[in-house]
Design an enzyme around this catalytic site. Structure first.
Site, mmCIF file in Angstrom:
data_model
loop_
_atom_site.group_PDB
_atom_site.id
_atom_site.type_symbol
_atom_site.label_atom_id
_atom_site.label_comp_id
_atom_site.label_asym_id
_atom_site.label_seq_id
_atom_site.Cartn_x
_atom_site.Cartn_y
_atom_site.Cartn_z
ATOM 1 N N PHE A 53 3.825 12.355 -2.842
ATOM 2 C CA PHE A 53 4.593 11.737 -3.907
ATOM 3 C C PHE A 53 3.731 11.112 -4.992
ATOM 4 C CE2 PHE A 53 7.120 11.417 0.011
ATOM 5 C CZ PHE A 53 8.202 12.190 -0.376
ATOM 6 N N GLY A 95 -7.489 12.355 -5.429
ATOM 7 C CA GLY A 95 -6.721 12.767 -4.257
ATOM 8 C C GLY A 95 -5.269 12.981 -4.617
ATOM 9 N N ARG A 96 -4.578 13.740 -3.753
ATOM 10 C CA ARG A 96 -3.164 14.012 -3.966
ATOM 11 C C ARG A 96 -2.406 13.760 -2.684
ATOM 12 N NH1 ARG A 96 -4.666 19.093 -6.873
ATOM 13 N NH2 ARG A 96 -4.148 20.227 -4.981
ATOM 14 N N GLY A 97 -1.183 13.303 -2.807
ATOM 15 C CA GLY A 97 -0.289 13.130 -1.683
ATOM 16 C C GLY A 97 1.052 13.757 -1.993
ATOM 17 N N ASP A 122 -3.833 0.495 1.105
ATOM 18 C CA ASP A 122 -2.558 1.195 1.253
ATOM 19 C C ASP A 122 -1.507 0.362 1.973
ATOM 20 O OD1 ASP A 122 -0.610 3.043 1.050
ATOM 21 O OD2 ASP A 122 -1.775 4.708 1.882
ATOM 22 N N ARG A 145 1.740 -2.081 8.866
ATOM 23 C CA ARG A 145 2.472 -0.981 9.489
ATOM 24 C C ARG A 145 1.810 0.388 9.382
ATOM 25 N NH1 ARG A 145 8.949 -1.401 8.795
ATOM 26 N NH2 ARG A 145 8.540 -1.065 6.598
#
Length: 533
Positions: free
Chosen positions: A21, A17-19, A151, A132
């Protein structure tokens, strides 16, 4: 996209996967022999603030990941290219992020997941950590079919907990805190508590309770609590509804009113009217399991000297066991009873059979990493058994992207994007170049890029008709070259003006994390670089 890091003892397998940052890769660890997920903070995103946040995530996850419902972190380090990385548990079952949109979950499974995640949150809270960012995409299914929370990248240290100052100093080795604004936190609007949007946010454990209630609501209903079917569900509208407490009523038939009432307590816009702790929420969900004739899910929390454990609560000795903690909700039942809209839950005469726990990955969904990222989602299907196939280590390039399966037909009048009926959306942002530009002017990270775009939903088995990118009828926007690269998932550095890119992402990404005027249902975008200004 950055390059997979070269790490001694680990062999690269493929991209997961990619995000914006960071990237997540599947690696094979040589000793012990296992597959792991490695999250890498890319060098092009290495600001001092992000380094601190990444370090904090490693330390916070290490503190709490011994819990059975929290993803395990094995190691952390910096590779030869100075890219920080985390080595974590690999979950082949994917996340619940897209699963709930595709088909809502069974009530028994949702209650079971709710108790497990609430237990994980309570354990993190007792260590002084507020997550959060609880949302479906951050609940993953491991190889044994169990839900785990992941996460902790934007977690906060809660001031109201014993030894919170000491924990903060240990977690944030730089003695600096992560930025507190919404953009830096990357918070996910549909599941965020209303106090998150205040000018001076007051985030505490009840904020996580709200987000967990919103997550369970989504798993049952197939949409987040403040989305209005058929109406605009952009970020601004969602934030206004969340702050006003404007929950869209549940439409699912056959849900016990007691379950709805419990979720409404957790979703109350006033923190003082929610369940006071994650443990109190877990106990309420567990009570509902009993009243519906289901086997109660065990609650696992750290022990403390002053705690009186509730029935079916498993106490685990841990580093916080010698800390003086607030009395658990088990000693304050009135605090929850007073909040219940319908009062006590009547005993149900109908028994809902408990299915054997299990999950199967369906269709073309690739197994997701334990790090869901801000963007990461997957589609595990709730069935009776789960026997995940072991991935095969390879030194070849990553397998084709989901976006490669889209059928794009171009002509002078319109572009058509067709989604195969059995093709699930990508589990993370994906992008690729459709048309190479022919201009001699090329994009740099610092360029101010004027671009046109059109959008489409993920229309299973259907087609979306878009304006031709060079027709002049695209909507337009402006962004830096670097920002445009990040939200499209394509490195635009050195590409010419006139380049056309197609990108696809989980539902809500383009509405929440891009400069586009996009709906929550937008999952496909086509962008043409028009000019540099």
């Amino acid at each position: 996209m950055g390059s997979p890091p070269q790490i001694d003892g680990y062999s690269y397998v493929k991209l997961l996967g990619r995000g914006g940052f960071s990237d997540v890769y599947l690696y094979h660890q040589q000793l012990p022999n296992r597959f792991v997920a490695i999250k890498v903070l890319r060098t092009d995103a290495l600001s001092e603030a992000l380094r601190r946040q990444f370090t904090a995530e490693a330390n916070l996850m290490a503190r709490v990941s011994s819990h059975s419902a929290i993803a395990t972190i094995y190691a952390a380090g910096v590779d030869a290219a100075e890219q920080p990385y985390l080595v974590m548990e690999y979950c082949s079952g994917g996340s619940l992020g897209a699963r709930f949109r595709h088909a809502p979950l069974d009530l028994a499974d949702v209650l079971h997941i709710g108790v497990r995640v609430a237990s994980a949150l309570e354990s993190a809270h007792r260590a002084g950590v507020v997550h959060r960012d609880v949302k479906p995409a951050n609940v993953l299914i491991n190889d044994y079919g169990a839900a785990v929370l992941t996460d902790f990248g934007i977690s906060a240290i809660a001031d109201g907990f014993p030894e919170a100052t000491r924990i903060r100093e240990q977690a944030y080795a730089t003695q600096s805190t992560v930025e507190n604004d919404a953009s830096a936190l990357g918070m996910s609007i549909p599941w965020a508590a209303p106090e998150s949007f205040d000018d001076e946010p007051r985030i505490d454990v009840r904020s996580d309770v709200f987000s967990l209630a919103a997550t369970l609501f989504s798993l049952l209903e197939g949409r987040s609590p403040f989305e209005v079917p058929g109406a605009s569900n952009r970020g601004v509208q969602l934030m206004a509804r969340i702050q006003n407490g404007a929950i869209t009523p549940m439409q699912r038939q056959g849900l016990p009113q007691a379950v709805v009432d419990a979720l409404l307590i957790g979703l109350n816009r006033s923190p003082e009217h929610r369940f006071p702790t994650a443990l109190a929420f877990a106990q309420r969900l567990q009570q509902l399991e009993r009243e519906l004739g289901l086997a109660p899910t065990r609650i696992e929390v750290p022990s403390s000297p002053n705690e009186v454990p509730a029935a079916d609560t498993v106490l685990r000795q841990g580093p916080t066991s010698d800390t003086s903690l607030p009395a658990p909700a088990a000693t304050r039942p009135a605090a929850v009873t007073e909040l219940t809209p319908s009062g006590a839950v009547p005993h149900s005469t109908a028994r809902v059979p408990r299915r054997q726990r299990g999950w199967v990955v369906g269709g073309v969904v690739a197994a997701a990493a334990v790090v869901a990222l801000v963007l990461g989602v997957g589609i595990p299907l709730a069935l009776n058994s789960f026997h995940p196939p072991a991935p095969t280590a390879t030194t070849t390039a990553p397998s084709d992207l989901v976006i490669d399966e889209l059928r794009v037909v171009t002509d002078d009048d319109a572009w058509t994007v067709a989604v195969p009926e059995d093709l699930a959306p990508p589990t993370a942002l994906e992008g690729k170049v459709l048309v190479d530009g022919e201009s001699s002017t090329t994009i740099t990270d610092s360029s101010r890029v004027s671009f046109g775009y059109d959008t489409a939903p993920w229309n299973y088995g259907g087609e979306s008709h878009l304006s031709p990118p060079d027709s002049g009828s695209f909507d337009t926007a402006v962004a830096s070259g670097r920002a445009l690269s990040q939200f499209l998932g394509v490195d635009l550095e050195g590409l010419p003006v006139g380049t056309v890119v197609i990108a696809a992402a989980p539902q809500g990404y383009f509405a929440q994390h891009s400069p586009l005027d996009a709906e929550m249902t937008t999952q496909i975008v086509v962008v043409r670089v028009n000019a540099l200004t």
